[in-house]
Design an enzyme around this catalytic site. Structure first.
Site, PDB file in Angstrom:
ATOM      1  N   HIS A 176       0.855  -1.188   0.000  1.00 39.21           N
ATOM      2  CA  HIS A 176       0.000   0.000   0.000  1.00 39.21           C
ATOM      3  C   HIS A 176       0.893   1.241   0.000  1.00 39.21           C
ATOM      4  CE1 HIS A 176      -0.270  -0.722   4.697  1.00 39.21           C
ATOM      5  NE2 HIS A 176       0.960  -0.732   4.259  1.00 39.21           N
ATOM      6  N   GLN A 216      -2.661   3.315  -5.851  1.00 42.65           N
ATOM      7  CA  GLN A 216      -3.409   3.932  -4.760  1.00 42.65           C
ATOM      8  C   GLN A 216      -3.053   5.415  -4.673  1.00 42.65           C
ATOM      9  OE1 GLN A 216      -2.349   1.770  -1.165  1.00 42.65           O
ATOM     10  NE2 GLN A 216      -4.133   0.443  -1.380  1.00 42.65           N
ATOM     11  N   VAL A 259      -5.019   3.280  12.240  1.00 46.55           N
ATOM     12  CA  VAL A 259      -5.968   4.361  12.554  1.00 46.55           C
ATOM     13  C   VAL A 259      -6.880   3.966  13.701  1.00 46.55           C
ATOM     14  CG1 VAL A 259      -6.046   5.581  10.341  1.00 46.55           C
ATOM     15  CG2 VAL A 259      -7.385   3.485  10.638  1.00 46.55           C
TER      16      VAL A 259
HETATM   17  N1  DAH Z   1      -3.510   1.083   3.304  1.00 46.44           N
HETATM   18  C1  DAH Z   1      -4.866   0.580   3.259  1.00 46.44           C
HETATM   19  C2  DAH Z   1      -4.957  -0.533   2.230  1.00 46.44           C
HETATM   20  O1  DAH Z   1      -4.187  -0.589   1.360  1.00 46.44           O
HETATM   21  C3  DAH Z   1      -5.836   1.673   2.933  1.00 46.44           C
HETATM   22  C4  DAH Z   1      -5.925   2.644   4.040  1.00 46.44           C
HETATM   23  C5  DAH Z   1      -6.819   2.468   5.072  1.00 46.44           C
HETATM   24  C6  DAH Z   1      -5.090   3.737   4.058  1.00 46.44           C
HETATM   25  C7  DAH Z   1      -6.912   3.354   6.109  1.00 46.44           C
HETATM   26  C8  DAH Z   1      -5.158   4.658   5.113  1.00 46.44           C
HETATM   27  C9  DAH Z   1      -6.085   4.452   6.132  1.00 46.44           C
HETATM   28  O2  DAH Z   1      -4.374   5.714   5.180  1.00 46.44           O
HETATM   29  O3  DAH Z   1      -6.158   5.338   7.147  1.00 46.44           O
HETATM   30  O4  DAH Z   1      -5.846  -1.331   2.315  1.00 46.44           O
END
Ligand code: DAH
Length: 344
Positions: A176, A216, A259
């Site tokens: 991510h 993303q 989070v």
């Molecule tokens: N990194 C997560 C994913 O790839 C997506 C994500 C969720 C990013 C919550 C964030 C967050 O910054 O606060 O599934």
């Protein structure tokens, strides 16, 4: 022959001539000393009455000048073309249409996202695609034995995955764009608001909605007083600008280790969009993970979680493009199929 006829027949001969030799023949035919057409007329002037001479004389002279001029011009033209032919460049060939390329649909989509956030005063930053386990997981409050690691099927580089007994740091293809949050916070102090567009990788079986490689955009806003209300405003503004003011948006509680509280954002599909996503029963589609940055994440970058707070989010670029442009298979984006790419 009358002057008019000479003029016409000269024009015809001239346009048919395509080399210097033909031009010379034309010159002889019309201006030749012995029996060039015009020469005869000029010669016969002496037999004409004074009144006729006055009329025919200047006209015949003008025609002679004109013929000389035209012959010269055409010769120049032919020589010029010949030169260019010798240089290997045939100016007489019809032009070839050159295909002009255009930005890939995903690049267009990413640019649109960047534009909207830039108007909301977010700066765009980037980070590495090959990451360490620390940035991709640990610093985001996902320690090695955390069950949430299973949320991200990971491509490990040269099987460097860290075991509990060894202390070798694993390298991986980032799953991510969230690790860039950590990298940015390590070198900047709040307040700030950033987005992080980028390529991510998942070790997954592919199907119409899963790819091993996709894009993303991460978001992060941190300051002394940043709240969920700010998040809600920013995200509603974003989706309204992207999909139009009528778009339905829903916030739903969810879980991500980095989070607290965590949430997901859904948008409401139109009926033909719902039909397009064959497996969907609901018209609500999840488009974003988000939440308030976890205190452990702030601690890992040396911030004092009592003094700052902020929100973070992550969205999938392909998914937004699929909704916006009614595309039913994520694998089309990287298929290299021009019939697909040229539609956008
Ligand atoms: N990194 C997560 C994913 O790839 C997506 C994500 C969720 C990013 C919550 C964030 C967050 O910054 O606060 O599934």
């Amino acid at each position: 022959m009358k002057l008019e006829d000479i003029k016409k027949s000269f024009a015809k001969d001239l346009s048919a001539a395509n080399d210097a030799k033909a031009l010379e023949e034309i010159r002889v035919k019309y201006l030749g000393r012995k029996d060039g057409g015009l020469t005869k007329i000029l010669r016969s002037l002496k037999d004409l009455s004074a009144a006729q001479k006055k009329k025919v004389g200047p006209a015949a002279n003008a025609l002679r000048d004109n013929i000389e001029k035209e012959l010269k011009r055409k010769l120049g033209q032919l020589l010029n073309i010949n030169n260019q032919l010798q240089e290997g460049f045939d100016v007489t060939l019809p032009g070839k249409k050159i295909g002009v390329g255009h930005l890939h649909i995903l690049t267009q989509m990413e640019n649109e996202i960047r534009d909207i956030f830039s108007r909301l005063n977010f700066s765009a930053v980037e980070g590495p695609e090959v990451e360490t386990e620390h940035y991709n997981f640990d610093a985001l409050n996902i320690p090695p034995d955390h069950p949430a690691r299973d949320m991200w099927d990971t491509f490990w580089v040269q099987s460097t995955r860290r075991t509990k007994t060894e202390d070798v740091e694993g390298k991986l293809l980032r799953t991510h764009t969230s690790p860039v949050q950590i990298r940015f916070m390590e070198s900047h102090q709040p307040p700030f608001q950033i987005i992080v567009p980028g390529r991510v990788f998942r070790y997954e079986a592919t199907d119409a909605s899963h790819e091993i490689n996709f894009h993303q955009v991460e978001g992060l806003m941190v300051g002394p007083n940043v709240t969920l209300a700010n998040f809600k405003y920013i995200i509603e503004t974003f989706f309204k600008q992207l999909f139009g003011p009528e778009i339905g948006i829903r916030f739903r509680p969810s879980y991500f280790p980095f989070v607290e509280p965590g949430l997901e954002v859904d948008i409401k599909l139109s009926s033909d969009q719902t039909k397009l996503m064959a497996s969907r029963k609901s018209e609500w589609l999840e488009v974003m993970g988000a939440g308030m940055v976890h205190p452990n994440v702030f601690k890992s970058v040396g911030y004092d979680p009592k003094k700052v707070q902020g929100f973070a989010f992550g969205l999938g670029v392909e998914r937004l493009a699929m909704i916006k442009y009614k595309i039913d298979d994520i694998r089309l984006f990287h298929s290299g199929d021009l019939r697909f790419i040229n539609q956008f």
